[in-house]
Design a protein around this motif. Sequence first.
Motif, mmCIF file in Angstrom:
data_model
loop_
_atom_site.group_PDB
_atom_site.id
_atom_site.type_symbol
_atom_site.label_atom_id
_atom_site.label_comp_id
_atom_site.label_asym_id
_atom_site.label_seq_id
_atom_site.Cartn_x
_atom_site.Cartn_y
_atom_site.Cartn_z
ATOM 1 N N THR A 127 0.832 -1.202 0.000
ATOM 2 C CA THR A 127 0.000 0.000 0.000
ATOM 3 C C THR A 127 0.861 1.244 0.000
ATOM 4 O O THR A 127 0.569 2.230 -0.697
ATOM 5 N N THR B 114 -8.575 0.148 -5.347
ATOM 6 C CA THR B 114 -7.973 -0.863 -4.482
ATOM 7 C C THR B 114 -7.371 -1.983 -5.325
ATOM 8 O O THR B 114 -8.004 -2.461 -6.274
ATOM 9 N N GLN C 14 -5.436 1.300 -1.432
ATOM 10 C CA GLN C 14 -5.311 0.182 -0.498
ATOM 11 C C GLN C 14 -4.926 -1.070 -1.278
ATOM 12 O O GLN C 14 -5.272 -1.234 -2.452
ATOM 13 N N ARG D 117 -5.314 -5.238 -0.637
ATOM 14 C CA ARG D 117 -5.939 -6.224 0.237
ATOM 15 C C ARG D 117 -6.033 -7.556 -0.481
ATOM 16 O O ARG D 117 -5.808 -7.652 -1.688
#
Length: 646
Positions: free
Chosen positions: A532, A583, A541, A543
């Motif tokens: 990140t 993301t 982000q 993930r």
Amino acid sequence: MASSVETLEFQAETRQLLRLVIHSIYSNKDIFLRELISNASDALDKLRLESLAGSTVGADTSDLHIALEVDRDARTLTVRDNGIGMSRDELVDLIGTIAKSGTAGLLEKIKESQDAAAAQSLIGQFGVGFYSAFMVADKVTLRTRRAGTDAGTRWESDGEGTYELQAVDGLPVGTSVTLHLKPVDGEDGVADYLAGWKIRQIVKQYSDFIRWPIRMAAEGVQGVEEGGAGEEAAAEPAVETLNSMKALWARPRSEVTEAEYTEFYQQISHDWLAPAETIHMRAEGTFEYEALLFVPAQAPFDLFSRETKRGVQLYVKRVFIMDDCEALMPNYLRFVKGVVDAHDLSLNISREILQHDRQIQAVRRRLVKKVLGALRTVQTKDAERYAKLWDQFGRALKEGLVEDPDNSQALLELLSLPSTHDTERPTTLREYVERMKEGQDAIYYLTGETRATVENSPHMEAFTAKGYEVLVLSDPIDEIWADRIPAFDGHRFRSIAKGQVDLDEAADEDEGAEAERTRREQDFAELLPWLTSALSEQVKQVRLSSRLTTSAACIVGDADDISPTLEKMFRATGQEMPPVRRTLELNPGHPLITALRTSHATDPGNPALTEIAELVYGGALLAEGGDLPDPARFTRLLTTHLTRGL
């Protein structure tokens, strides 16, 4: 026997208004004949009505008609009818004055107006159609006698300051309007209104469907000779009827053949094919109208051109008012052709007035529901025929989901969309809902530039693996409507490229899914924050993903983020969009990601890891059809690491 002539003067305001009508308002002078024929038709209607009611004694209704008479030597054109006629008082009331109230206010508004179009919209609110005759005539003479009376009246004016009234005996029942025509002037738009071809052209365009015959002596054609023995035979000129009087929309549907519908459709649309669907309707009540609408079998070549004309033809009591009346049909139904004949509008109504007329808006709503209902009927009764219609007009109908929220649910029922359920046959939303898995509450979709791009997207992997159907949306308009329409039949629309997706939770298939997720998050607890930070300029982000099965990574947006394709569309139109950071999701089971985790745990300071992180992000961006921010750098890094690997 004629009485003395009485000269009356126009009021000052009326004189100003008349001058505006003659010299400034109307750009198309041909409409003078439309106005006079319409007035004559109204007079015939009134005589017919009064004769049926028994209030007009001795009225002859056996041959009600309108006659056009040309006198080339005198340069006059006469419009004659044998209708109800007018008494002297009615003549003064109806013809001798303009706009009995509000004239001063009207003049003030016209003075404030900056262009002729706006002025014409104001004029259209007043009964000044008769005075359009002065656009083409130096003098107008009107003779009339009301049915049931013996006295006739002559009215005459040059359209300037005064008009004359005179009682005249021996006039036939009805009204004749004789125009002493101005010289032909092409620059001023005054045509040769004594030419038979020009008169036929105007009647065909504006008055073809008037219910009463419009007759004129045929040029150069002689009729039956009359006269008896000892008398010199006289040849009367043959008379031709100029209008068809075939207003299909005014006839019951049971009395109209498919061949007649097809012929009429081809006439107004200039299409050589038969219509795919015909809608014939009549509305009665406070606002009466008839409509005859057609859905073409094939889309016009300019369906998606900005310059394409749209709307249906507007008539008032069978008198043509305008082509392409946009106020009656929304833009997404621009392919619909046809006619709407309103009974209670002014002949001079303008496009500006129509756009704000409540009755017209009510007619529009009903027409839209009729068209959508007709398409729905085809969809349910003849799927093959509907598939052809959708192929032609589906993209236009989708625009309605954005433009017409009042009919969004009806339009959603009509959608025919490709999906992963069947690569050949599209699906309706109703069919999609019926096939939804137990526990599934959302309608899943994915947008993209092409079907291949969507089907090969990493976002599809888990949905394909677990048998979830996804709508494949590749039309540019799909990007907009899918984001704006909240739900269908209680099921919300959800992009599989936005937000977090947990299909295990949705299907409730694996009770250990939560434990497995917790273990993976612990394994990647150090790598994810580092990535990140390393990619902070590109992503918000990093993930772990539950939607990937074979790809290493994919990029997803938040639920409210604009999609990359829509962002491209806005930029292509010159609209600058603020950068959207999304993301990056990683597949924890992919060898590249596990190797990256191991290398980072062993040597977190290795600069090559940052380059690999850039390659992972760039690969995910390319997989969704996105554009690399720096293609040259991505190529250089890829070449370097491939060389090292070899």
